[in-house]
Every structure is written in structure tokens, then in C-alpha cells.
Motif scaffolding. Structure first.
Motif, PDB file in Angstrom:
ATOM      1  N   ASP A 268      50.551 -55.059 -81.731  1.00 17.46           N
ATOM      2  CA  ASP A 268      50.781 -54.761 -80.320  1.00 17.46           C
ATOM      3  C   ASP A 268      52.062 -53.967 -80.091  1.00 17.46           C
ATOM      4  O   ASP A 268      52.108 -53.072 -79.260  1.00 17.46           O
ATOM      5  CB  ASP A 268      50.839 -56.069 -79.510  1.00 17.46           C
TER       6      ASP A 268
ATOM      7  N   LEU B  72      45.436 -53.439 -75.892  1.00 16.10           N
ATOM      8  CA  LEU B  72      44.136 -54.016 -76.200  1.00 16.10           C
ATOM      9  C   LEU B  72      43.649 -54.872 -75.042  1.00 16.10           C
ATOM     10  O   LEU B  72      44.372 -55.755 -74.566  1.00 16.10           O
ATOM     11  CB  LEU B  72      44.217 -54.863 -77.478  1.00 16.10           C
TER      12      LEU B  72
ATOM     13  N   GLU C 199      40.829 -57.544 -74.001  1.00 17.59           N
ATOM     14  CA  GLU C 199      39.898 -58.473 -74.645  1.00 17.59           C
ATOM     15  C   GLU C 199      39.055 -59.195 -73.604  1.00 17.59           C
ATOM     16  O   GLU C 199      39.586 -59.735 -72.632  1.00 17.59           O
ATOM     17  CB  GLU C 199      40.712 -59.493 -75.462  1.00 17.59           C
TER      18      GLU C 199
ATOM     19  N   ARG D  14      48.225 -58.092 -75.660  1.00 20.25           N
ATOM     20  CA  ARG D  14      46.845 -58.591 -75.592  1.00 20.25           C
ATOM     21  C   ARG D  14      46.746 -59.975 -74.951  1.00 20.25           C
ATOM     22  O   ARG D  14      45.901 -60.211 -74.081  1.00 20.25           O
ATOM     23  CB  ARG D  14      46.243 -58.634 -77.009  1.00 20.25           C
TER      24      ARG D  14
END
Length: 283
Positions: free
Chosen positions: A21, A36, A38, A160
Motif C-alpha cells: 500500500d 486498492l 476491496e 486498503r
């Protein structure tokens, strides 16, 4: 664009493997780096906010739902399809939320833009736990706050875990970093009352603070509040405490001396938005 993933070393999926990250924020393959996203709901929120996906990773079981989430973009975005065991080996964690997307980071807006129409702002000072950052952002959104500001040393809201815990509400609220922190003059010049949550002898109770806000509203004024949450454990820095107009504490019972920072934020955000009259329930 469906791409079966047969080789975990395929360079096309290095957004999910070789880059952690912290490195995603500085990826040279995107103008401002990557983050990202999710789960289907988070990806959907990111798309609705106008964020651009580079690629998506999923397994065949979730492919239909992913294509539904992506809509008309499904044919243009590389969708890598792998077995569940491959996905775990590839990402380093169990991907049980269906899909994960590598998204291009949007440019952070200027402070003026974030504050232009805001009446209730949450400031996160040096929070280090990404779960707390995500939870605080989710609470601020749910309780009717207008924007989020982070200090330069605060954990990344687009990490994330922070994005996941926020349920993608980090895409719904304007946010930016306040680089001059703990200088609060930019907020005060715009009429904001800077209120820090602190266990201090100088602090007034949250109900007392909100009663003052409500009294102003009843007199036809429209007060604006910037609520500050300090880091886990130590709380706000001395410099930040000194820069506040008012220190506020939440009354507690049963011998409890403090709340988790995200829980405290949720309580305070709700009380302040009720006092300002900015809270509206969607359903």
C-alpha cells in the motif's frame, strides 16, 4: 476484458502483488499512484465517485456479480480471474469479499474547495490505525458531516483496510490533508469553531457544547464546527490543543475513563450534527 490468471508472476497483476500500500501511493505507472478497493460495494462507490480502475482481480464464482458492478465498463477493464487459493497466494490475504480493484488515486482537492460549503468537518490528527481512520470516516458520513481533514502524519484514508472499514464512504465525503496543521487559522478565518475532543480540565461536556451551538441556531445563526480527534492513546498534541477554540469531553459512566477514538468520534459527530441541524436520515 476477461483474462484467466495462470501464472502468479504475471507482471500484469503486480499492482496486487509486488506493490504494498505504501508503494501504491507512489506508483510511477499512474499519475498520482494507486489504491486498492476491496468488495463489490466499495468498488461501486469508487466508480460512482468517478475514480478510474486499472484492473480487477476476482474468481469465477463472483464473476457475474463483478460484471454487474462494473456495468458498461466491464468490457474495457482487465479482469483477472483466478482460483481462490491462487488469489490468497497472490495477495497475501483471504479475499472473501469477492473482488479487489486497483484504482488510480484522484488528486486531493484544495482546502478551500473542501470547506467551501461545509458546516461540520472532522479532523483526524495523527491516527495511526487504519481501522480507526476508516471507522471515523464512516461515522462522520453517517452522522451528516460534510468533510474530512487529515494531519500530515495521519494514516492514509485510501489504505486498503481504511477504505474497506469506511465501506467506501471515503469516496462520498470531500477530504484532503491540512498540510499546515496544527495551524487552524484557515478554519477560523472561514468561521469554524475548532473543537477538540480531549480529557482535559479545561474541557466542557459535549452536551454543554452542543447546547451552545443549538442556542446560536435558534437565534438565526449558522455556526460551523471543525471537530478534532487526536491519535489513539495520547490524544491530541499540545500544539493542537492550544490551537482549539474549545475543548470538549464526553461524559462517561460505570468507571469508563475513555472511549476508542472512532467510537468517541461517532458520538460527538452525531451530537454536533443534531445541534447544528445538519443531520438528515436517509431512510
Amino acid at each position: 476484458m476477461l483474462i484467466p490468471l495462470n501464472d502468479l508472476s504475471d507482471p500484469r497483476v503486480r499492482d496486487f502483488t509486488q506493490l504494498k500500500d505504501v508503494n501504491l501511493r507512489k506508483s510511477f505507472e499512474a499519475e498520482r499512484g494507486l489504491y486498492l478497493a476491496e468488495s463489490f460495494s466499495v468498488i461501486a462507490r469508487a466508480l460512482a465517485a468517478g475514480h478510474q480502475p486499472r484492473s480487477v482481480l476476482t474468481n469465477r464464482h463472483w464473476l457475474g456479480r463483478l460484471q454487474e458492478t462494473l456495468g458498461s465498463r466491464a468490457g474495457d477493464i482487465p479482469i483477472f480471474v483466478a482460483e481462490e487459493e491462487q488469489l490468497t497466494r497472490l495477495t497475501g490475504f483471504s479475499m472473501h469479499r469477492g473482488a479487489i480493484a486497483a484504482m488510480e488515486r484522484p488528486a486531493l482537492p484544495e482546502l478551500d474547495e473542501v470547506l467551501s460549503e461545509a458546516r461540520a468537518v472532522l479532523i483526524l490528527e495523527d491516527l495511526v490505525d487504519h481501522t480507526n481512520v476508516g471507522a471515523a470516516i464512516r461515522s462522520a458520513a453517517a452522522m451528516g458531516f460534510d468533510a474530512i481533514l487529515t494531519s500530515p502524519h495521519c494514516a492514509d484514508p485510501l489504505y486498503r483496510r481504511a477504505v474497506r472499514v469506511s465501506m467506501g464512504t471515503v469516496f462520498s465525503l470531500p477530504w484532503t490533508q491540512i498540510s499546515a496543521w496544527p495551524d487552524t487559522s484557515a478554519l477560523k478565518n472561514r468561521g469554524f469553531i475548532v473543537a477538540g475532543l480531549a480529557l482535559s480540565e479545561q474541557a466542557i461536556s459535549l452536551p454543554e457544547f452542543c447546547a451552545c451551538l443549538q442556542s446560536q441556531v435558534e437565534r438565526g445563526k449558522q455556526p460551523k464546527v471543525a471537530l478534532v480527534l487526536g491519535t489513539e492513546g495520547p490524544g491530541m498534541t499540545k500544539q493542537a490543543l492550544a490551537s482549539c477554540d474549545q475543548l470538549v469531553k464526553i461524559p462517561l459512566s460505570h468507571g469508563v475513563d475513555s472511549l476508542n477514538v472512532a467510537a468517541a468520534g461517532a458520538v460527538a459527530c452525531y451530537a454536533v450534527s443534531q445541534a447544528l441541524g445538519t443531520f438528515t436520515q436517509d431512510n
